[in-house]
Design an enzyme around this catalytic site. Structure first.
Site, PDB file in Angstrom:
ATOM      1  N   ASP A  37      24.305 -20.136 -11.029  1.00  0.00           N
ATOM      2  CA  ASP A  37      23.479 -20.658 -12.117  1.00  0.00           C
ATOM      3  C   ASP A  37      22.021 -20.303 -11.900  1.00  0.00           C
ATOM      4  O   ASP A  37      21.589 -20.214 -10.749  1.00  0.00           O
ATOM      5  CB  ASP A  37      23.536 -22.193 -12.101  1.00  0.00           C
ATOM      6  CG  ASP A  37      24.378 -22.766 -13.204  1.00  0.00           C
ATOM      7  OD1 ASP A  37      24.830 -22.014 -14.072  1.00  0.00           O
ATOM      8  OD2 ASP A  37      24.595 -23.987 -13.182  1.00  0.00           O
ATOM      9  N   TYR A  50      18.219 -21.581 -11.572  1.00  0.00           N
ATOM     10  CA  TYR A  50      17.649 -22.875 -11.193  1.00  0.00           C
ATOM     11  C   TYR A  50      17.372 -23.677 -12.466  1.00  0.00           C
ATOM     12  O   TYR A  50      16.972 -23.123 -13.487  1.00  0.00           O
ATOM     13  CB  TYR A  50      16.356 -22.683 -10.410  1.00  0.00           C
ATOM     14  CG  TYR A  50      16.543 -21.978  -9.079  1.00  0.00           C
ATOM     15  CD1 TYR A  50      17.319 -22.541  -8.072  1.00  0.00           C
ATOM     16  CD2 TYR A  50      15.935 -20.759  -8.826  1.00  0.00           C
ATOM     17  CE1 TYR A  50      17.484 -21.908  -6.854  1.00  0.00           C
ATOM     18  CE2 TYR A  50      16.091 -20.115  -7.602  1.00  0.00           C
ATOM     19  CZ  TYR A  50      16.869 -20.693  -6.623  1.00  0.00           C
ATOM     20  OH  TYR A  50      17.032 -20.055  -5.412  1.00  0.00           O
ATOM     21  N   PHE A 105      18.752 -16.448  -7.052  1.00  0.00           N
ATOM     22  CA  PHE A 105      18.136 -16.978  -5.834  1.00  0.00           C
ATOM     23  C   PHE A 105      16.610 -16.852  -5.796  1.00  0.00           C
ATOM     24  O   PHE A 105      15.972 -17.347  -4.875  1.00  0.00           O
ATOM     25  CB  PHE A 105      18.730 -16.321  -4.572  1.00  0.00           C
ATOM     26  CG  PHE A 105      20.178 -16.641  -4.360  1.00  0.00           C
ATOM     27  CD1 PHE A 105      20.583 -17.891  -3.921  1.00  0.00           C
ATOM     28  CD2 PHE A 105      21.153 -15.685  -4.623  1.00  0.00           C
ATOM     29  CE1 PHE A 105      21.926 -18.183  -3.737  1.00  0.00           C
ATOM     30  CE2 PHE A 105      22.504 -15.961  -4.446  1.00  0.00           C
ATOM     31  CZ  PHE A 105      22.895 -17.216  -4.002  1.00  0.00           C
ATOM     32  N   HIS A 122      28.204 -20.064   1.223  1.00  0.00           N
ATOM     33  CA  HIS A 122      26.990 -20.098   0.401  1.00  0.00           C
ATOM     34  C   HIS A 122      25.780 -20.481   1.262  1.00  0.00           C
ATOM     35  O   HIS A 122      25.916 -21.253   2.222  1.00  0.00           O
ATOM     36  CB  HIS A 122      27.181 -21.124  -0.729  1.00  0.00           C
ATOM     37  CG  HIS A 122      26.189 -20.998  -1.825  1.00  0.00           C
ATOM     38  ND1 HIS A 122      24.959 -21.621  -1.784  1.00  0.00           N
ATOM     39  CD2 HIS A 122      26.233 -20.328  -3.003  1.00  0.00           C
ATOM     40  CE1 HIS A 122      24.297 -21.334  -2.885  1.00  0.00           C
ATOM     41  NE2 HIS A 122      25.045 -20.550  -3.643  1.00  0.00           N
TER      42      HIS A 122
END
Length: 235
Positions: free
Chosen positions: A61, A63, A74, A188
Site C-alpha cells: 500500500d 503510506y 517504501f 517484510h
C-alpha cells in the site's frame, strides 16, 4: 513497441481500469482524501522506463498518513521522517555495505532513476485506512504490469513478505525469462518481522552481484560519504 506508455494505453481500454478510475473520482468528489496526490500515482512508471528496469521492489500500500506517499514503494518525500520499514531497509543495506551512510531523508527517487521499479500492488489508499483500495482493481493492474515486464526482460525481484511473494513469484515462474531472472525472498521490513531475517538478508549486495554478472551497472543504494549533519544515528 514495448513501453510503459503502451502498457497504460492497453489497460485504459479495459473495463476494470475504467471502473477503478471512476471509483477514485467518486471518492475524491465526495470529499475522501486519497493518497498519493493524483500527479504521483504512476510515478514509479514515469521514473523507471521499462527498458531501464533492473530490479523490482514490490510493496503493498502507499503510506496512508499526510505528506508521506509520493508514488514510490517504501519511499517518502524529503522533509518527511522515514517510516520504520524504511529505516530497517537502510539497516539491511548497511549490513551489506558497512561503509555506506544512512541519509537524513527517505526519498528513494535516486533508486528509481537507476532502474529500481518501486511498485506498490495498490497505487492509492484512503487517508488513515490501510488496504482501503486493495479491492478497487489496482492489484489486477499491477499484476498485469509485472507480467508485461516479465515477458520483456529478466530482472531481479526483491520480494519482502508473503504478499509480495504471492503476487510476483507465480508471474516470474510463468515468464519466458524465468531462468535468467533473480528472485530473492525475505520477511517484510516492518518492525514486526524485520528481526526474523530481513536485516541480514543480503538482498542488496546479491542483487548488485547479479547485475554485474549480467554486464549491467550495480545500484548505488546509499552514498559512501555523507556529511554527518545529513546522517541518521539510529543504528
Amino acid at each position: 513497441m514495448v513501453s510503459w506508455q503502451a502498457f497504460m494505453a492497453q489497460e485504459q481500454q479495459q473495463s476494470y481500469f475504467q471502473k477503478l478510475q471512476q471509483k477514485l473520482s467518486e471518492e475524491r468528489a465526495s470529499g475522501v482524501v486519497v493518497y498519493p496526490p493524483e500527479h504521483d500515482i504512476f510515478k514509479a512508471f514515469e521514473l523507471t522506463p521499462i527498458e531501464q528496469v533492473k530490479i523490482v521492489i514490490l510493496g503493498q500500500d502507499p503510506y496512508h498518513q499526510p505528506n508521506q506517499a509520493h508514488g514510490l514503494a517504501f519511499s517518502v518525500p524529503k522533509g518527511v521522517k522515514p517510516p520504520p520499514s524504511l529505516k530497517n531497509i537502510y539497516k539491511a543495506i548497511i549490513n551489506d555495505y558497512p561503509s555506506a551512510q544512512i541519509p537524513m531523508h527517505g526519498d528513494l527517487q535516486a533508486w528509481a532513476e537507476q532502474g529500481v521499479l518501486l511498485l506498490n500492488t495498490s497505487l492509492t489508499v484512503r487517508e488513515s485506512v490501510a488496504g482501503s483500495h486493495a479491492k478497487l482493481g489496482w492489484q489486477q493492474f499491477t499484476q498485469n504490469a509485472l507480467r508485461y515486464l516479465a515477458q520483456y526482460q529478466a530482472c531481479a525481484y526483491l520480494l519482502w513478505g508473503k504478499h509480495a511473494q504471492n503476487v510476483a513469484e507465480p508471474i516470474v515462474a510463468n515468464s519466458i525469462h524465468r531462468k535468467s531472472s533473480l528472485v530473492l525472498n525475505s520477511v517484510h521490513p516492518s518492525p514486526l518481522s524485520a528481526h526474523r531475517g530481513f536485516l541480514t538478508c543480503g538482498h542488496f549486495r546479491a542483487a548488485n552481484k547479479w547485475l554485474q554478472e549480467q554486464g549491467k551497472s550495480p545500484i548505488r543504494w546509499l552514498n559512501t560519504e555523507t556529511p554527518e549533519s545529513e546522517q541518521y544515528t539510529f543504528l
